[in-house]
Scaffold this motif. Structure first.
Motif, PDB file in Angstrom:
ATOM      1  N   LYS A 179       0.839  -1.210   0.000  1.00 43.97           N
ATOM      2  CA  LYS A 179       0.000   0.000   0.000  1.00 43.97           C
ATOM      3  C   LYS A 179       0.872   1.259   0.000  1.00 43.97           C
ATOM      4  O   LYS A 179       0.606   2.211  -0.735  1.00 43.97           O
ATOM      5  CB  LYS A 179      -0.919  -0.009   1.218  1.00 43.97           C
ATOM      6  N   ALA A 180       1.919   1.263   0.814  1.00 45.48           N
ATOM      7  CA  ALA A 180       2.816   2.423   0.883  1.00 45.48           C
ATOM      8  C   ALA A 180       3.512   2.657  -0.455  1.00 45.48           C
ATOM      9  O   ALA A 180       3.649   3.792  -0.906  1.00 45.48           O
ATOM     10  CB  ALA A 180       3.850   2.215   1.987  1.00 45.48           C
ATOM     11  N   LYS A 181       3.917   1.573  -1.119  1.00 49.98           N
ATOM     12  CA  LYS A 181       4.589   1.689  -2.412  1.00 49.98           C
ATOM     13  C   LYS A 181       3.658   2.294  -3.456  1.00 49.98           C
ATOM     14  O   LYS A 181       4.057   3.186  -4.220  1.00 49.98           O
ATOM     15  CB  LYS A 181       5.074   0.311  -2.859  1.00 49.98           C
ATOM     16  N   LEU A 182       2.398   1.843  -3.489  1.00 49.79           N
ATOM     17  CA  LEU A 182       1.419   2.425  -4.411  1.00 49.79           C
ATOM     18  C   LEU A 182       1.214   3.914  -4.151  1.00 49.79           C
ATOM     19  O   LEU A 182       1.200   4.716  -5.085  1.00 49.79           O
ATOM     20  CB  LEU A 182       0.084   1.684  -4.298  1.00 49.79           C
ATOM     21  N   GLU A 183       1.055   4.275  -2.885  1.00 51.18           N
ATOM     22  CA  GLU A 183       0.857   5.679  -2.551  1.00 51.18           C
ATOM     23  C   GLU A 183       2.084   6.511  -2.911  1.00 51.18           C
ATOM     24  O   GLU A 183       1.948   7.635  -3.384  1.00 51.18           O
ATOM     25  CB  GLU A 183       0.559   5.816  -1.051  1.00 51.18           C
ATOM     26  N   PHE A 184       3.256   5.949  -2.697  1.00 53.92           N
ATOM     27  CA  PHE A 184       4.502   6.682  -2.988  1.00 53.92           C
ATOM     28  C   PHE A 184       4.623   6.977  -4.478  1.00 53.92           C
ATOM     29  O   PHE A 184       4.865   8.120  -4.886  1.00 53.92           O
ATOM     30  CB  PHE A 184       5.709   5.885  -2.503  1.00 53.92           C
ATOM     31  N   TYR A 185       4.451   5.953  -5.328  1.00 55.43           N
ATOM     32  CA  TYR A 185       4.625   6.166  -6.757  1.00 55.43           C
ATOM     33  C   TYR A 185       3.444   6.909  -7.385  1.00 55.43           C
ATOM     34  O   TYR A 185       3.597   7.551  -8.409  1.00 55.43           O
ATOM     35  CB  TYR A 185       4.888   4.836  -7.476  1.00 55.43           C
ATOM     36  N   ARG A 186       2.285   6.849  -6.772  1.00 57.22           N
ATOM     37  CA  ARG A 186       1.136   7.617  -7.239  1.00 57.22           C
ATOM     38  C   ARG A 186       1.344   9.105  -6.989  1.00 57.22           C
ATOM     39  O   ARG A 186       0.956   9.948  -7.788  1.00 57.22           O
ATOM     40  CB  ARG A 186      -0.134   7.148  -6.534  1.00 57.22           C
TER      41      ARG A 186
END
Length: 188
Positions: A179-186
């Motif tokens: 979830k953190a990775k998705l939010e970071f790259y988004r």
């Protein structure tokens, strides 16, 4: 508890408030209930017991104690104050926080440009969940049950690892990392 019993022998008190988590709670209540009226403090707050010497004092004592409890800041306010205090002490701003770490019932604040001393990083008593709630609208990302990272300091996220601009690498967990990775790259 001894102080409470001593206070009960003194006839000058109008009321006593004590926490319900005391081990000898029942014996103290029995000792103090002789000749006094015992009431629950607030129906929805079983943490305290209020013992009033005379029924005439009941409403006054209860309303004063209720006002006192409302004046105590909530957990979120304590987290805000603690973080503001640490940032002021080190003359830093929120963007200078690299990451927050949960350790031994404390939240450690790792700041940019501040070397960790032998005593450790600045810290305050709270849970990381409470700190995460405080930074919900910011760029902070939860990558592990013990780490809340400022997204502005992340260089790369892969293989459950986070590379920070300080050169440090932190491990993420399966529960939080995706979830953190998705939010970071988004957000980039």
């Amino acid at each position: 508890m001894e102080q409470l019993l001593d206070a009960s022998r003194d006839s000058s008190f109008d009321c006593i408030v004590f926490p319900n988590y005391c081990n000898s709670h029942n014996s103290v209540v029995c000792s103090l209930s002789c000749g006094y009226n015992r009431f629950p403090l607030v129906e929805h707050d079983p943490r305290y017991t209020l013992i009033v010497r005379d029924i005439l004092y009941w409403e006054t004592a209860r309303s004063l104690w209720t006002q006192y409890l409302k004046a105590i800041p909530g957990k979120e306010e304590k987290v805000k104050r603690a973080i503001r205090g640490i940032l002021a002490d080190y003359e830093k701003e929120e963007r200078d926080i690299i990451y927050l770490e949960s350790k031994n019932h404390c939240v450690l604040v790792h700041l940019d440009g501040i070397r960790q001393t032998p005593e450790g990083s600045p810290s305050f008593y709270a849970t990381l969940d409470e700190a995460e709630h405080e930074f919900a609208s910011s760029a902070f990302l939860r990558i592990h049950k013990s780490y809340l990272i400022n997204g502005d300091h992340i260089l790369q996220m892969s293989n459950y690892k986070v590379l920070l601009d300080t050169g440090m690498t932190l491990k993420g967990s399966r529960k939080y990392f995706s979830k953190a990775k998705l939010e970071f790259y988004r957000g980039r």
